[in-house]
Write a protein that holds these residues in place. Structure first.
Motif, short mmCIF file in Angstrom:
data_model
loop_
_atom_site.label_atom_id
_atom_site.label_comp_id
_atom_site.label_asym_id
_atom_site.label_seq_id
_atom_site.Cartn_x
_atom_site.Cartn_y
_atom_site.Cartn_z
N TYR A 92 19.31 9.58 58.33
CA TYR A 92 19.08 8.27 58.96
C TYR A 92 18.99 7.21 57.86
N CYS A 93 19.23 5.97 58.28
CA CYS A 93 18.94 4.85 57.37
C CYS A 93 17.52 4.42 57.71
N LYS A 94 16.61 4.64 56.78
CA LYS A 94 15.20 4.41 57.13
C LYS A 94 14.88 2.92 57.32
N ILE A 95 15.62 2.07 56.60
CA ILE A 95 15.28 0.64 56.76
C ILE A 95 15.82 0.09 58.09
N CYS A 96 16.98 0.63 58.53
CA CYS A 96 17.49 0.18 59.84
C CYS A 96 16.64 0.75 60.97
N VAL A 97 16.14 1.98 60.78
CA VAL A 97 15.28 2.57 61.82
C VAL A 97 14.00 1.74 61.96
N ASN A 131 30.09 2.16 54.17
CA ASN A 131 30.38 1.21 55.26
C ASN A 131 29.10 0.75 55.94
N HIS A 132 28.15 1.66 56.09
CA HIS A 132 26.90 1.29 56.76
C HIS A 132 26.16 0.20 55.97
N GLN A 133 26.13 0.38 54.64
CA GLN A 133 25.35 -0.59 53.88
C GLN A 133 26.04 -1.95 53.74
N TYR A 137 23.65 -6.13 59.90
CA TYR A 137 22.29 -5.81 60.31
C TYR A 137 21.55 -5.04 59.22
N HIS A 138 22.27 -4.19 58.46
CA HIS A 138 21.64 -3.47 57.36
C HIS A 138 21.24 -4.46 56.24
N LYS A 139 22.16 -5.40 55.95
CA LYS A 139 21.88 -6.39 54.89
C LYS A 139 20.67 -7.25 55.28
ZN LIG Z 1 20.85 0.69 57.45
#
Ligand SMILES: [Zn+2]
Length: 442
Positions: A92-97, A131-133, A137-139
């Protein structure tokens, strides 16, 4: 039992126990999916506590394109935002979660892999993580976290504080502008000057010499020595300039209320008071009644006559006028039981047995007085039927007319100023009586 089999079983049991321990870890990222009741502050704390499996952890394998692949420990060092959930067997991406939105993109697509669902197809893991980073929304989440850290270190001022600081600055500027507007209105009011002209809309223009009325002229005059004030009055992209007629009227109304409040206190502290009223038609064709009060100022021991309000009237009958006066006196919080006198002109609606004065008297013992100035006017008009009085007034009028011309007035002033006090009146008389003292045709 074969010792090797026993050892293998024992190792398997130990591993299962360990895995179970990992599964139950309270800071596994999967425990915080869709947890809306966690505060922002708590999320920042959680971010540092999210569980990272130990280096010797055996990640589960998944089948991707006929290859068994699994999560690598090296991913953690390359993509710092990664977390691996043992409970859900995936990344998982912990910051997006913790900080991300539920939906993203133009069409508000629901976020899934790495945010809501675990990522466990590791074939193109590197490309997918990259790609996710790059997603907005991730930024945004990264920016939020870095801003918070900068604020904690003291390198950055919180947005709320910046907004607040700007708000205070704007409020201070606006107060300065409205103070100036109030001062200009008060000055015009004290001097009895009309505020507005007929070319006085929009922002102030300091480059023309047009007469924009007393109010705007005064503001321009005051702003000439103050570049900051001038800029704020010129600027059209600022919300508040407080120049509009509506603002002017609001301030005038407020001034009226403040003055009235003070007057009412003063009138109510007097033992009694009289009312004075007259009507006239204004420029808009509306009949206006001017209402005044006459009373003793108990602090200064002097008699005062104060204008209270203009009241528009539609009916001119005695009872209608009395009703209007009582309603307005009540509105002004004046004690109508303390009215002891009333003064009007000699109009029928005022003085007749069924006129205004009679209706007022029904409610309070207010003696009616005919206005002294009106009485004098009537007396002079009537007495003009006598030749002696008529000639006298005619003579006064002629003398006044003769000295209206500047040259004659200058001579008169010079002779008056050169004449010693006690003989001044005598000389003036001589000057008027004797032709040839000065050339009257000059
Ligand atoms: Zn993320």
């Amino acid at each position: 039992m074969d010792i090797r089999l026993f050892l293998k079983n024992a190792e398997g049991e130990n591993h299962a126990k360990k895995q179970k321990k990992y599964n139950d870890h309270p800071y596994d990222i999967a425990n915080f999916l869709d947890k809306d009741n966690i505060s922002l502050e708590e999320r920042h704390i959680l971010l540092k506590k999210i569980y990272i499996p130990p280096l010797n952890f055996q990640y589960p394998q998944t089948l991707c394109a006929n290859r068994k692949l699994k999560f690598q420990n090296s991913y953690f060092t390359r993509w710092l935002w990664l977390a691996h959930s043992i409970r859900n067997s995936g990344a998982y991406c912990k910051i997006c979660v913790l900080f991300g939105p539920r939906y993203a993109g133009i069409n508000l697509v629901k976020l899934n892999t790495l945010v809501k669902t675990p990522f466990n197809k590791y074939k193109d893991a590197g490309e997918i993580f990259d790609n996710h980073q790059k997603t907005n929304y991730h930024k945004s989440c990264e920016l939020m976290i870095s801003s918070k850290e900068s604020i904690q270190k003291g390198d950055m001022i919180p947005i709320s504080a910046i907004i607040d600081k700007n708000r205070i600055k704007i409020a201070k500027e606006n107060r300065g502008k409205i103070k100036l507007t109030i001062e200009a209105i008060l000055y015009c009011g004290l001097q009895g000057l009309a505020l507005r002209g007929h070319r006085d809309s929009g922002s102030l223009n300091f480059n023309n010499n047009d007469n924009e009325g007393n109010f705007r002229g005064l503001l321009k005059f005051k702003a000439l020595g103050d570049p900051v004030l001038m800029e704020s009055l010129i600027s059209t992209n600022k919300n508040a300039t407080y120049l509009s007629p509506r603002n002017q009227n609001e301030i005038i109304d407020i001034c009226n209320n403040i003055i009235l409040e003070k007057l009412i206190v003063e009138i109510n502290s007097a033992p009694c008071f009289s009312i004075l009223a007259d009507e006239t038609t204004d420029i808009a064709g509306i009949e206006q009644m001017s209402l005044c009060a006459r009373y003793v100022d108990t602090h200064k021991n002097i008699i005062k006559e104060m204008f209270l309000q203009f009241i528009p009237v539609s009916s001119m009958t005695g009872s209608a006028l009395a009703d209007i006066i009582f309603v307005n006196l009540k509105k002004l919080k004046l004690n109508i039981n303390m009215i002891r006198g009333q003064g009007y002109d000699g109009a029928r609606a005022m003085i007749q047995f069924n006129g205004l004065q009679a209706f007022i008297k029904k409610k309070c013992p207010a003696i009616y007085f005919h206005c002294a100035a009106h009485s004098l006017n009537l007396a002079i008009s009537d007495s003009c039927s006598l030749p002696l009085i008529s000639n006298c007034l005619g003579k006064i009028s002629s003398i006044y007319e003769m000295f209206r011309y500047p040259k004659r007035q200058n001579i008169l002033n010079r002779i008056i100023s050169e004449t010693p006090g006690p003989t001044r009146r005598k000389n003036c008389k001589k000057l008027v009586q004797q032709d040839g003292v000065f050339d009257i045709k000059q």
